[in-house]
Design an enzyme around this catalytic site. Structure first.
Site, short mmCIF file in Angstrom:
data_model
loop_
_atom_site.label_atom_id
_atom_site.label_comp_id
_atom_site.label_asym_id
_atom_site.label_seq_id
_atom_site.Cartn_x
_atom_site.Cartn_y
_atom_site.Cartn_z
N CYS A 174 0.74 -1.06 0.09
CA CYS A 174 -0.10 -0.09 -0.03
C CYS A 174 0.90 1.17 -0.08
CB CYS A 174 -0.96 -0.08 1.34
SG CYS A 174 -1.99 -1.29 1.61
N GLU A 178 -9.23 7.48 3.14
CA GLU A 178 -8.41 7.41 1.82
C GLU A 178 -9.50 7.30 0.75
OE1 GLU A 178 -4.05 6.00 3.12
OE2 GLU A 178 -5.68 4.50 2.85
#
EC number: 5.3.3.2
Length: 181
Positions: free
Chosen positions: A67, A116
């Site tokens: 990520c 996010e």
């Protein structure tokens, strides 16, 4: 701005500035752009990683392969390649979106918030792992179905973003299709 940063987003997902990465992740994290990638090897196994204990958010938690955050002027695909090299020391190919509109907000036990817009990809690993211990403390190659079952049986053992990604029917099906080639 030197060092890694995050691209801040407005509620419609449009860029709205940048902020230093570590300053961005607090108990009141602003919406920002990220990515998440599930990496498979030639045998069809999924790489699951355990986040380093030095990570600010969710230290020591098992998660998907890699990520991160695209940098200003960098495509999401280029960011995935960059972070795959940095965290795992691997080259990847066949980078494919599987959940392009994934968005989430979650708070870790220390009060750090992730907030996010986080497109999810799958990719194929084409080289041996050389794990960066500052990023990854452990890893496991496992069958996709085994991982999906573990996410369902023990979601508390995994990052919330991985659990949420795997709980989406379409994303799960696209991961299965990707893995079957």
């Amino acid at each position: 701005m030197t060092g890694e940063h995050v691209i801040l987003l407005d509620e419609q997902g449009n860029p709205d500035g940048i902020l230093e990465k570590y300053a961005a992740h607090t108990s009141d994290t602003l919406l920002h752009l990220a990515f998440s990638c599930w990496l498979f090897n030639a045998q069809g196994q999924l790489l699951v990683t355990r986040r380093s204990l030095s990570k600010k958010a969710w230290p020591g938690v098992w998660t998907n392969s890699v990520c991160g955050h695209p940098q200003q002027g960098e495509s999401t695909e280029a960011a995935i390649i960059r972070r795959s090299r940095f965290e795992l020391g691997v080259e990847i190919t066949n980078l494919t979106p599987v959940y392009p509109d994934f968005r989430y907000r979650a708070t870790d036990p220390n009060g750090i918030v992730e907030n996010e817009v986080c497109p999810v990809y799958a990719a194929q690993v084409t080289s041996a792992l050389q794990v960066n211990p500052d990023e990854v403390m452990d890893y496991q190659w496992s069958g996709l179905e085994t991982v999906l079952q573990a996410l369902s049986a023990a979601p508390w053992a995994f990052s919330p973003w991985m659990v949420l990604q795997a709980s989406d029917d379409k994303a799960r099906e696209l991961l299965r299709e990707y893995n079957q080639g």
